[in-house]
Every structure is written in structure tokens, then in C-alpha cells.
Design an enzyme around this catalytic site. Structure first.
Site, short mmCIF file in Angstrom:
data_model
loop_
_atom_site.label_atom_id
_atom_site.label_comp_id
_atom_site.label_asym_id
_atom_site.label_seq_id
_atom_site.Cartn_x
_atom_site.Cartn_y
_atom_site.Cartn_z
N TYR A 82 82.99 -62.39 58.13
CA TYR A 82 82.96 -63.46 57.14
C TYR A 82 82.31 -64.72 57.68
O TYR A 82 82.84 -65.83 57.56
CB TYR A 82 84.38 -63.80 56.68
CG TYR A 82 85.16 -62.67 56.06
CD1 TYR A 82 84.52 -61.59 55.45
CD2 TYR A 82 86.55 -62.69 56.06
CE1 TYR A 82 85.24 -60.55 54.90
CE2 TYR A 82 87.29 -61.65 55.49
CZ TYR A 82 86.63 -60.59 54.92
OH TYR A 82 87.36 -59.57 54.37
N HIS A 150 87.38 -52.65 59.98
CA HIS A 150 86.78 -53.22 58.78
C HIS A 150 85.82 -52.24 58.10
O HIS A 150 84.84 -51.81 58.68
CB HIS A 150 86.03 -54.51 59.16
CG HIS A 150 85.78 -55.41 58.00
ND1 HIS A 150 85.36 -56.72 58.14
CD2 HIS A 150 85.90 -55.22 56.65
CE1 HIS A 150 85.23 -57.27 56.95
NE2 HIS A 150 85.54 -56.37 56.03
#
Length: 458
Positions: A82, A150
Site C-alpha cells: 500500500y 498477501h
């Protein structure tokens, strides 16, 4: 609401009392069950990224995090993928105000590893270890409460297994407490959870799904979703991206510095616009209905893999315990906001939802809130449910639709076993903005294409 607090050389006289610790323990390798301490409302920081905002550094992230803490939020979800999210969150948690008022053991940090950019993934033991060390430094902490692998759908089961084994070694070293996986395709999440249990004899603690329980897609609630994960020994299943990565909004998908990243088709977006017009005709906004419906219904739908952690009260400096809202497990949700208005209104929605739970009527009276708060919550639930059913009627065949992840023909461009020096500024933000296929908009073009992002909620 989310203004950055004034710092003082000494805060002993001027700040509220130091907040209590989340009751975690580990004795002879036996840890406190995650389902007894993870808060049911998690603050997601994917919005601290170029996908959702043109310049994440221009956001008042310190004020947002501080305000979230003062309103009872005790868990933050982030990722190296992110963009600058880990650094921005870490800096917000490192202010003197937060350090003195909210000790590290009074909140939980959830992050991820393995995803580097849109087409680069590295689940090798070497990279996982380096990634965790970098996250610890960025977040100014000695340990991470929960680490996910992830977007597991982009790599092989063998690669996932390697990453999980390395995370467990890090857990044995005290750097990680709980371990999970996350991703989009429900079937892949189930496959991976079952594989890990079968191959290691130990389940993952947590599986986070995103955009699979909202007004457009409720697959996570079915036998392929939460029930299958529970059968694989998964303790907690958080529901993230309640608006389908911004799809379920009147203004459409969010446009950040990367342009239009959303994988939904033109036809699906058109159906959502029709549903949004329907909500407008009844004096509501689709994002209001979508957010409240997902938060409120997942509390019960996700309870079998939920948590008895203390919920955020939604009120400044007011602690709420799980016992205050009935003492049962609550499904865990992840929210994402970009500004103080979104946070304030989201917390008002959450407070109203809690008022409608078992014991909410008496709790409201004891706390001095409106004696009819419980009644208001139940009436609001009925109205939201009615409009939610109308939205789903309009979406028609798009209900339950899931886009492909990854796209057909995806190739992982990561060259494995490449050593990246932790702290190297040139390699610090391997983010979507660094992806070869990203199309970065200049500020003027972004300003013209984007619209106001405040969510008018209640």
C-alpha cells in the site's frame, strides 16, 4: 475531529489516562486465541496509498489514526504493497501523544508480506524475513500482531507454504504473533487454508477476504466461504472492502494517482449507477446503504469465525467491552477512510449498529445516551435492509459476480532471491505506482477526473 494533537514536552498532567492492554499471553507456546482479542472493527490503511488518493502524504494520517484511537479503534491493517501506508501509520503511532496515551500493547498492528507490486510477488523465506524486518522498522515496533501472506492467488501452493513456514519461525522468535492469508478468489482461499492444515498439521489463524461480502457479492457467507474456512480450522475471517473497492458509490470507483485501477466491467458499473439512482429516489446514497448493510449483517453472518474482542465504542474516550453488547462473537470488518468526515460518520454508523445488539438498550441508558437509541437502530436496520434488497434486485445477474484475479496469462515478473537492503530509500516504496503498467496522472488531470470523496453516512 481528526486534527493532529498538540505535542507537549510532558503529557502527564494534560492527557487522558493511559489506555489498558489487550490481554494477550503466550505460555509454553500456547497463545491467547485470536478470536478472543481481535477487535471486530479494524481500521484499514489501504487508503493511505496512490490507488485511492493522489498524494497520500497530504492526508492528515496522524490526525486520522489519533482520532480512531480516541474513538475506540484498537486494530490497524496495512501492507508494504500500500505505498507509503506502513510509514504513515508507523509515524502516526509514534507521536508522543499516542505513545504516552496508547501503549503498544493497547492496540494491534496487522500487516502483510509477499506482494511487491501489481506483477511482482516474492514468497521466499529470505524475502519474507526481510519484509517483516522492514515492516517492524517502518511501524516502530518490536512485534507484529498479525501478518498475512498477501494475495495468495498469484503464487503457487508451494510458495505459500514456504512463506507460512518462515512466518512461523518468526513467530517463534517473537516478531510475529498470529499468521494468516488474504486474497480475492474464495475458492483459492479455501484451497490454501486446507492445504496449510493438511501439510503442516496447524491451521492459519486468520483468512481475510475482500469484496466478497457486500451488496453486490455475498459469496463469503456461503458454504464455499466462511463455512469451508471454519472447517479448515481458521479462527477468524475478517471481511474487507465493504464497498467493493469503491464500486458501490454514487460517484463511482475512486480515481487516485494511478487512474482507474478497478477491475469491474462497464456493464457492472452501469448496473451500480442504476442502483445508485434507485437509492437517490428514496433519499439515500448507495454507499450509505452498502456500508451499513455490510457492517451490520456481517456482525452476525461472520460470527462463527468472529471475535469477542472489545468493539470500538464510536464515542470519544468511551470504552466498550464485548460484554456490553451481549458477550457473543461478532463478525470482524475492516473499514477504510481518507478524511476526518468519513471517519466521524463511519463511527456514528458503527455506534448505532452496536446500540441495536443484545443489551444495547440498557447499555445506552446506563451510558446516558438517548433512551430510544436501541429502537432507532432497529428501525434503521429495517429501512436499510429494504433498500438493500432493492439494490440487489436492480443488480440482478451481477449479484455474486467476481472478476478474475489474477487476469488470464498473468506472469510473476519478480526475480527471486534478489537481496534488497532494508532501509534503502531507492527500494523503499515498491508500490503500485512503480508498476510497469501503471498510468500515473498529473495533478491537474487527476483533479478534473476525481470528485469529492466524502461519504455522507448515518
Amino acid at each position: 475531529m481528526a486534527a493532529t494533537p498538540t505535542e507537549h514536552p510532558s503529557t502527564k498532567e494534560t492527557l487522558p489516562s493511559q489506555q489498558g492492554a489487550i490481554p494477550y499471553s503466550c505460555t509454553n507456546g500456547v497463545r491467547t486465541p485470536l478470536s478472543s482479542i481481535l477487535p471486530p472493527l479494524v481500521f484499514g490503511t489501504a487508503t493511505f496509498n496512490h490507488q485511492y488518493n493522489h498524494d497520500p502524504f497530504s492526508l492528515d494520517t496522524t490526525g486520522l489514526v489519533t482520532s480512531a484511537l480516541t474513538h475506540g479503534i484498537r486494530a490497524f491493517d496495512t501492507s508494504p504493497y500500500y505505498g507509503p501506508s506502513e510509514q504513515l501509520l508507523g509515524n502516526a503511532l509514534a507521536t508522543p501523544f499516542v505513545r504516552e496515551t496508547f501503549p503498544r500493547d493497547s492496540y494491534m498492528i496487522l500487516t502483510k508480506c509477499g506482494r511487491i507490486s501489481s506483477d511482482e510477488f516474492d514468497y521466499s523465506a529470505q524475502w519474507v524475513r526481510q519484509s517483516i524486518q522492514r515492516s517492524l522498522e517502518r511501524l516502530h515496533t518490536d512485534y507484529l500482531d498479525l501478518v498475512y501472506c498477501h494475495d495468495v492467488e498469484f503464487v503457487s501452493p508451494a510458495q505459500v507454504l514456504e512463506a507460512i513456514c518462515e512466518l512461523r519461525r518468526l513467530r517463534n522468535e517473537g516478531k510475529v504473533r498470529y499468521i494468516g492469508i488474504c486474497g480475492y478468489p474464495i475458492d483459492v482461499l479455501g484451497d490454501m487454508a486446507e492445504m496449510i492444515l493438511r501439510e503442516t498439521g496447524e491451521p492459519v489463524d486468520c483468512v481475510q477476504s475482500y469484496a466478497n461480502y457486500n451488496l453486490q457479492n455475498q459469496t463469503l457467507a456461503g458454504s464455499r466461504g466462511i463455512q469451508r474456512l471454519r472447517n479448515a480450522g481458521v479462527e477468524v475471517v475478517p471481511n474487507a472492502s465493504l464497498l467493493g473497492m469503491g464500486l458501490l458509490r454514487r460517484q463511482g470507483v475512486p480515481i487516485g494517482a494511478l487512474g482507474d485501477f478497478h477491475p469491474s466491467s462497464r456493464e457492472l458499473r452501469s448496473a451500480v449507477r442504476d442502483a445508485s439512482d434507485f437509492c437517490d429516489r428514496h433519499g439515500e446514497k448507495i454507499e450509505v446503504i452498502a456500508l451499513r448493510w455490510a457492517l451490520e449483517s456481517w456482525i452476525s453472518t461472520g460470527a462463527s469465525c468472529g471475535s469477542r474482542g472489545d468493539p470500538a465504542s464510536g464515542l470519544p474516550w468511551t470504552r466498550e467491552s464485548n460484554d456490553d453488547v451481549g458477550g457473543a462473537k461478532l463478525g470482524v470488518s475492516v473499514i477504510g477512510v481518507s478524511n476526518s468526515s468519513e471517519l466521524e460518520k463511519t463511527m456514528l454508523v458503527w455506534r448505532s449498529i452496536l446500540d441495536g445488539l443484545e443489551g444495547g438498550e440498557e447499555t445506552a441508558k446506563q451510558a446516558g445516551r438517548w433512551y430510544r437509541a436501541w429502537e432507532w437502530s432497529h428501525n434503521r436496520r429495517k429501512a436499510v435492509q429494504m433498500l438493500a434488497e432493492g439494490v440487489q434486485e436492480i443488480l440482478g445477474s451481477w449479484n455474486g459476480y467476481a472478476w478474475a484475479s489474477p487476469d488470464p496469462g498473468f506472469v510473476n515478473k519478480r526475480v527471486t532471491n534478489v537481496k534488497v537492503v532494508v532501509g534503502d530509500e531507492d527500494a523503499e516504496y515498491l508500490t503500485p505506482a512503480a508498476s510497469p503498467d501503471a498510468s500515473v496522472l498529473d495533478k491537474d488531470e487527476w483533479a478534473e477526473r476525481s470528485r469529492k470523496t466524502d461519504l455522507p453516512l448515518r
